[in-house]
Design an enzyme around this catalytic site. Structure first.
Site, PDB file in Angstrom:
ATOM      1  N   TYR A 240      94.347  76.261  61.260  1.00 59.79           N
ATOM      2  CA  TYR A 240      93.935  75.140  61.098  1.00 59.79           C
ATOM      3  C   TYR A 240      92.910  74.430  62.335  1.00 59.79           C
ATOM      4  CZ  TYR A 240      98.061  73.031  63.093  1.00 59.79           C
ATOM      5  OH  TYR A 240      99.233  72.347  63.947  1.00 59.79           O
ATOM      6  N   GLU A 241      92.180  73.492  61.882  1.00 60.89           N
ATOM      7  CA  GLU A 241      91.297  72.888  62.933  1.00 60.89           C
ATOM      8  C   GLU A 241      90.217  74.100  63.146  1.00 60.89           C
ATOM      9  OE1 GLU A 241      91.549  69.953  63.082  1.00 60.89           O
ATOM     10  OE2 GLU A 241      93.661  69.521  62.730  1.00 60.89           O
ATOM     11  N   GLY A 242      89.815  74.642  62.007  1.00 65.24           N
ATOM     12  CA  GLY A 242      88.703  75.909  62.081  1.00 65.24           C
ATOM     13  C   GLY A 242      89.604  77.013  62.654  1.00 65.24           C
TER      14      GLY A 242
END
Length: 598
Positions: free
Chosen positions: A439-441
């Site tokens: 997550y978060e890229g």
């Protein structure tokens, strides 16, 4: 579950002896951050995390969050712990005093965040996302918006979210479908569905302030048409208090592999009242304020979970008896030796220790950069700090989570079969950590960001900002009596870093796919060198302290021994990543899509 103890001695080694936080605070005019104040924050933060949050970690994982017709209830004890957090003023440690914060440097907030994430990663998601939302409102909101939302978010009585991802798009936000239709009163009607929204709905705060990406009716295509909106769960009444329920609801919560006590929500916006933050169609800049904050926080999760796993593994390795040492019995009064005598167990423990302590140094260095970026009077200093942060952020997010996941896996491995059993708590740390590279890229996206945007996109300027630091350190200590070999090793890799970048850049000019083919290995290569820089800095200080006879010889000797291990056994991994980059992308692209099914 491992008994978490805040590693305050290592924290103090970094902030007092390696990075001189006190000197940095003085130079920036942050006089309130006195040594006594910092010590009190560390001590009280450690108590809260060890005594309140850590005991809820396993029970929170076992119970998870509850969903009932749109209502989300957090596990037993979470709400009460959050009330203590709010009462202690922890959410406002580094927040703007104009909105009720203590105004201490951002780095102090990060020190507290590490202890929170290590003691209870799921619980830490609730205030963690709030700080990212606060940063975006503070940077891009109007005075009216700041006054309306920041005081209560700073206090922690209101929490915040980031609503970016949709069912059909994650990274490719240019194709979001959520729409914002202007209302006559200047507000907007927000309609759409967002998924994977951490802390999107829960019972811990009085209001939840959603920051939502959406597109206006006349928005340009792609990312140039993204706008950002504030959408509160409860709209504000005339007095600025939480009033009527907005048309935003939680459709469901996800059933996840890990971080089970963090509510990951599907959020439905059905004509919800929202307010534009920043300029129309300029939401990308606002989004990156949130994302960069979140990416540094996600990188910290790798460190946090790796640290907790290490603490459990060391204790177990000292107690668990299995076989005799190859060189003869080390505990002849016992039926077998503790497994910590075995070289392979030491390999695992030292790998964990080297990554944790190296990652902590990297995180604290970035924390100091945040201080300079926010507090320095000189525009030049702020720009230099911002450039270094831009370069290091994808490394922090990706390298720290990859090595954190390796550390938690090794911690479970030290326990053998017992590590696979839930009651020991080691497998939970692996499950909790597994999301961090996603997550978060994803880490693949971080790698593209590093190589494509930050390095090649700046014509090497951002890379050189860091490699110059490495070069200067190596040049100053090239003849160091004890560390000469490590200095030479790091200097050679630093030189290769620039040469490798030029090769990739030349290849990409002929075929853009070469950037994607090289990116992940390039990031890992960069990460190992980056940690090498910080391990050399730590080793230099430890050697100096030993020679000065300052006491605590065991601590400094252990630091030097761990540095030796990093340079001997982990930094050589960089060579394999370099070879993979140099191999190019041909072997990756040769198969047709159909041949993958054969």
């Amino acid at each position: 579950m491992p008994d978490y103890k805040a590693p305050l001695r290592d924290v103090r080694f970094l902030i007092d002896e390696v990075f001189d936080f006190a000197g940095g605070y003085q130079a920036l005019g942050a006089t309130d951050a006195s040594p006594d104040m910092v010590s009190a924050i560390l001590e009280e933060g450690a108590k809260f995390c060890e005594q309140v949050l850590a005991p809820l970690n396993r029970s929170g994982d076992e119970e998870g969050c509850h969903f009932d017709n749109g209502v989300v209830t957090t596990p037993k004890g979470f709400k009460e712990a959050y009330a203590q957090y709010v009462e202690g003023g922890w959410n406002g440690v580094s927040a703007d005093p104009e909105y009720g914060g203590q105004g201490l440097p951002p780095s102090l907030g990060l020190l507290v965040s590490e202890m929170i994430g290590a003691s209870n990663c799921s619980w830490g998601m609730y205030p963690g996302l709030t700080r990212g939302a606060m940063a975006a409102i503070h940077a891009h909101g109007t005075a009216e918006q700041k006054n309306a939302y920041l005081p209560r978010m700073t206090a922690g009585t209101w929490t915040g979210t980031m609503c970016l991802t949709e069912p059909h798009c994650g990274t490719d936000l240019g194709i979001i479908k959520t729409r914002a239709v202007p209302n006559a009163d200047g507000s907007y009607a927000i309609s759409g569905t967002k998924i994977f929204i951490s802390a999107g709905e829960h019972d811990m705060s009085e209001n939840i302030i959603h920051l939502v990406l959406a597109k206006l009716p006349d928005a340009p295509a792609g990312t140039k048409g993204i706008s950002l909106f504030i959408v509160p769960k409860f709209t504000l009444d005339a007095a600025g208090e939480a009033g009527a329920r907005n048309a935003v609801s939680c459709g469901s919560i996800e059933h996840k592999m890990g971080i089970k006590a963090s509510a990951t929500c599907v959020m439905n916006f059905d004509g919800a009242t929202g307010y534009l933050i920043g300029e129309a169609n300029k939401g990308l800049a606002c989004m990156f304020t949130m994302m960069n904050h979140a990416r540094l926080g996600t990188g910290m999760q790798g460190l946090c979970l790796g640290e907790t796993s290490y603490q459990g593994a060391v204790k177990y390795a000292r107690d668990r008896l299995q076989m005799r040492a190859l060189t003869g019995p080390k505990a002849p009064d016992k039926p077998a030796d503790p497994i910590i005598v075995h070289p392979d167990v030491r390999r695992m423990l030292l790998t964990m220790k080297a990554f944790n302590e190296g990652n902590r140094a990297l995180a604290y260095f970035t924390a100091q950069l945040l201080d300079v970026e926010h507090l320095a009077e000189s525009a030049e200093e702020r720009e230099q700090a911002a450039n270094l942060l831009a370069f290091l952020t994808p490394i922090c997010k990706a390298f720290m989570t990859e090595t954190g996941l390796e550390a938690t896996n090794l911690g479970m491995q030290v326990f053998g079969g017992h590590g696979f059993i839930r009651e020991w708590g080691m497998e939970q740390l692996v499950r909790d950590c597994r999301i961090a590279p996603i997550y978060e890229g994803t880490n693949g996206i971080q790698a593209l960001d590093l190589l494509g945007r930050k390095v090649l996109g700046s014509q090497g300027k951002l890379l050189m900002g860091f490699t110059k630091l490495v070069h200067k350190l190596c040049q100053e200590h090239a003849e160091h009596p004890q560390l000469k070999a490590q200095v030479a090793q790091l200097a050679a890799l630093n030189k290769q870093w620039g040469e490798l970048t030029q090769k990739v850049g030349m290849a990409a000019m002929k075929n853009p796919d070469e950037v994607g083919a090289a990116a992940v290995d390039y990031l890992m290569f960069s990460g190992y060198i980056t940690l090498g820089y910080f391990w050399l800095r730590m080793a230099l200080v430890a050697q100096q302290k030993l020679e000065a006879g300052n006491g605590e010889a065991d601590f400094y000797q252990a630091k030097l021994a761990t540095a030796d291990f990093y340079f001997a056994r982990l930094l050589p991994r960089a060579a394999a990543h370099k070879a993979a980059v140099e191999a190019g992308g041909e072997s990756l692209m040769r198969l047709s899509a159909e041949q993958f099914a054969l």
